[in-house]
Design a protein around this motif. Sequence first.
Motif, PDB file in Angstrom:
ATOM      1  N   UNK A  40      -6.538 -13.195  49.123  1.00 33.28           N
ATOM      2  CA  UNK A  40      -5.808 -13.645  50.148  1.00 33.28           C
ATOM      3  C   UNK A  40      -4.567 -12.973  51.381  1.00 33.28           C
ATOM      4  N   UNK A  41      -4.922 -11.745  51.979  1.00 32.65           N
ATOM      5  CA  UNK A  41      -3.591 -11.113  52.605  1.00 32.65           C
ATOM      6  C   UNK A  41      -3.569 -11.705  53.809  1.00 32.65           C
ATOM      7  N   UNK A  42      -1.435 -11.619  54.106  1.00 29.29           N
ATOM      8  CA  UNK A  42      -1.636 -12.394  55.167  1.00 29.29           C
ATOM      9  C   UNK A  42      -0.212 -11.271  54.875  1.00 29.29           C
ATOM     10  N   UNK A  43       0.272 -11.067  56.114  1.00 29.33           N
ATOM     11  CA  UNK A  43       2.044 -10.247  56.214  1.00 29.33           C
ATOM     12  C   UNK A  43       1.780 -10.834  57.882  1.00 29.33           C
ATOM     13  N   UNK A  44       4.099 -11.372  57.452  1.00 30.62           N
ATOM     14  CA  UNK A  44       4.541 -12.100  59.124  1.00 30.62           C
ATOM     15  C   UNK A  44       5.080 -10.352  59.828  1.00 30.62           C
ATOM     16  N   UNK A  45       4.353 -10.045  61.192  1.00 33.11           N
ATOM     17  CA  UNK A  45       5.608  -8.865  61.455  1.00 33.11           C
ATOM     18  C   UNK A  45       5.979  -9.644  62.883  1.00 33.11           C
ATOM     19  N   UNK A  46       7.311  -8.536  63.641  1.00 35.57           N
ATOM     20  CA  UNK A  46       7.426  -9.412  64.244  1.00 35.57           C
ATOM     21  C   UNK A  46       6.764  -9.577  65.145  1.00 35.57           C
ATOM     22  N   UNK A  47       5.931  -9.398  66.188  1.00 37.59           N
ATOM     23  CA  UNK A  47       5.259  -9.906  67.163  1.00 37.59           C
ATOM     24  C   UNK A  47       3.659 -10.285  66.492  1.00 37.59           C
ATOM     25  N   UNK A  48       3.234  -9.953  65.380  1.00 38.29           N
ATOM     26  CA  UNK A  48       1.736 -10.835  65.420  1.00 38.29           C
ATOM     27  C   UNK A  48       2.204 -10.750  63.858  1.00 38.29           C
ATOM     28  N   UNK A  49       0.998 -11.071  63.384  1.00 36.37           N
ATOM     29  CA  UNK A  49       0.794 -12.074  61.803  1.00 36.37           C
ATOM     30  C   UNK A  49      -0.473 -12.295  61.492  1.00 36.37           C
ATOM     31  N   UNK A  50      -1.359 -12.121  60.547  1.00 34.09           N
ATOM     32  CA  UNK A  50      -2.450 -12.230  60.298  1.00 34.09           C
ATOM     33  C   UNK A  50      -3.097 -12.426  58.407  1.00 34.09           C
ATOM     34  N   UNK A  51      -3.824 -13.155  58.868  1.00 31.98           N
ATOM     35  CA  UNK A  51      -4.486 -13.766  57.500  1.00 31.98           C
ATOM     36  C   UNK A  51      -5.845 -13.636  57.023  1.00 31.98           C
ATOM     37  N   UNK A  52      -6.347 -12.405  56.077  1.00 29.26           N
ATOM     38  CA  UNK A  52      -7.736 -12.150  55.871  1.00 29.26           C
ATOM     39  C   UNK A  52      -8.018 -12.518  54.015  1.00 29.26           C
ATOM     40  N   UNK A  53      -9.112 -13.196  54.284  1.00 31.94           N
ATOM     41  CA  UNK A  53      -9.779 -14.075  52.906  1.00 31.94           C
ATOM     42  C   UNK A  53     -10.625 -13.584  52.643  1.00 31.94           C
ATOM     43  N   UNK A  54     -11.757 -12.982  51.394  1.00 30.36           N
ATOM     44  CA  UNK A  54     -12.473 -12.935  50.968  1.00 30.36           C
ATOM     45  C   UNK A  54     -13.103 -13.558  49.862  1.00 30.36           C
ATOM     46  N   UNK A  55     -13.955 -14.157  50.285  1.00 34.26           N
ATOM     47  CA  UNK A  55     -14.237 -15.284  49.059  1.00 34.26           C
ATOM     48  C   UNK A  55     -15.706 -14.755  48.114  1.00 34.26           C
ATOM     49  N   UNK A  56     -16.093 -14.954  47.108  1.00 34.60           N
ATOM     50  CA  UNK A  56     -17.100 -14.851  46.120  1.00 34.60           C
ATOM     51  C   UNK A  56     -17.440 -15.917  45.062  1.00 34.60           C
ATOM     52  N   UNK A  57     -19.432 -16.521  44.815  1.00 33.41           N
ATOM     53  CA  UNK A  57     -19.083 -17.265  43.860  1.00 33.41           C
ATOM     54  C   UNK A  57     -20.667 -15.780  43.943  1.00 33.41           C
TER      55      UNK A  57
END
Length: 237
Positions: A40-57
């Motif tokens: 789970x990767x995420x970041x809060x920037x000045x004008x943007x934010x994002x979250x990227x999730x990869x999940x394996x089973x």
Amino acid sequence: MAEKPGYAVGQDNEMSMIGEFGLVVSAGNTNTSTMTAKINTSQELKYWSYQIISDLLYKRSTTVVNGEDVKATSAQKMFLSGQFDYKLEDPSNRIFIYGEYEDKRFSGFDYQTSVAAGWTSRLWRDDISELKYSVGPGYTVSKYEAKKNLADLQGLIVRAAFEYKHKFSKQATFRQFVSAEAATFATKTKSETSLSAKLNGSLAMKLTFVMNHDSGVGEDRDELDTETAVTLVYQFF
């Protein structure tokens, strides 16, 4: 405009990357091994934010039949999602773009993917708890396995999601996430409930219960799938 608690308005925050790993091995009349991994990767920037999730089973079983070992893959899933938010004047209100892709064996589908865009907002955020939601229109494609000889499901959807977090202490955190994608031909819902407890500064243990309901899987499949997992969680940064 006053800065709201929990927001770094006008500042770039460091990226957060959290990894989860779980492994269960059993032996006897039936030998099985199950591996789960999630980033789970995420970041809060000045004008943007994002979250990227990869999940394996991945789950593999070895059964003794007439004195011989018979090996087979009994579960396999790959899931990838990403959400990008553009912050408005009040950074708790944002415009989002979301996309996801899932390849899950034995689900009846070759793959499922969807995109959506709309409005997202944090209703509140403080040192103890946080509640946010998103809602908007989108488009989905569910491609059936070739052997089923069925027309693919595709069309417009309305996607809604909400996430609630509560810190019982500095070591224990509860999270509830629910999402739904509604269309005229099918509805997909997901519920993920988790409780994590820190073991030290970067390492934690997490108990997760997931329910996935899909009304479009067909009569030969169960509409509801559940997963229960105990994983180790490591915060890289």
